[in-house]
Design an enzyme around this catalytic site. Sequence first.
Site, PDB file in Angstrom:
ATOM      1  CD  GLU A 183      45.467  46.802  44.148  1.00  0.00           C
ATOM      2  OE1 GLU A 183      46.336  46.812  44.574  1.00  0.00           O
ATOM      3  OE2 GLU A 183      44.885  47.920  44.456  1.00  0.00           O
ATOM      4  CE  LYS A 225      47.734  48.462  41.590  1.00  0.00           C
ATOM      5  NZ  LYS A 225      47.857  49.798  42.138  1.00  0.00           N
TER       6      LYS A 225
END
Length: 358
Positions: A183, A225
């Site tokens: 992420e 992500k």
Amino acid sequence: MSAFTSKFADELIANAAYIGTPGKGILAADESTGTIGKRLASINVENVETNRRNLRELLFTAPGALPCLSGVILFEETLYQKSSDGKLFVDILKEGGVLPGIKVDKGTVELAGTDGETTTQGLDGLGDRCKKYYEAGARFAKWRAVLKIGENEPSEHSIHENAYGLARYAVICQENGLVPIVEPEILVDGSHDIQKCAAVTERVLAACYKALSDHHVLLEGTLLKPNMVTPGSDSPKVSPEVIAEHTVRALQRTVPAAVPAIVFLSGGQSEEEATRNLNAMNQLKTKKPWSLSFSFGRALQQSTLKTWAGKEENVKAAQEALYVRCKANSEATLGTYKGDAKLGDGAAESLHVKDYKY
């Protein structure tokens, strides 16, 4: 050397593919105790363990919600928590066909020599923690790196430092059986236009995949992500179609086809905005070798939280509000959302918090 092969390789690949199943996505319920305290304070509920457990129980037992989900990200406290009738939350999720995940980073600290840029802590002892989390039932993990757009940001130093941290985390997770969610969040804060966000997103993702390659990470056993490519929070908004076009193009240029799924963060968008943008991406007629799904926290929980307001008598209505958002996002992963979800209290409000700490 090509990708590192852990004894968990087949399991990692199967779990990453499962999480990316079209029609399903991730509920991010991994807020730290401090962050969940702010959410509870917004509805005048005290931040104590019982109330945190009550909220999570409401989320994890909502009728109809779990079939729309493939994973739920938990905070460490929740991994070992039980429902009011004594059942582990991990077991409730597994029985509902949902893989439990765990947040493993320890938050951000300022990166010396930069103008307020950050790096993420948590590599110390990560292998031992991953092993413990796997034994407790977790099957994937999350680590959030945070970058910002400014006149001279993100700096090369910040991009490299955060990409390296994500790659190190990813390979440690894979050694211990957890699918790493990578992420690199580029904050929406600022007055930049969508082209600037696209250019920065491409630079950051290119650096991340170079670092993952250097660390021999098995890409088939990972998930990405990222932020959606949008104008800055102080700039005029653009349509979901424009966001979809810029986001998918940035991903096409940087994310290898070996990655099974991309699960977007909502980044402070309203519940409805995040869903419409995801839907527009899945409606785009272009090459998309990965499935495009969601890993939403605020954008799945806002109307649920407001409806609940900490009151036992509101649980059923709050669970219905969660189901409405889960179903809408499930449809968005297939590009079939008609924009007809019953908007709950707070579904259309911006959830942007400047310099957001998770």
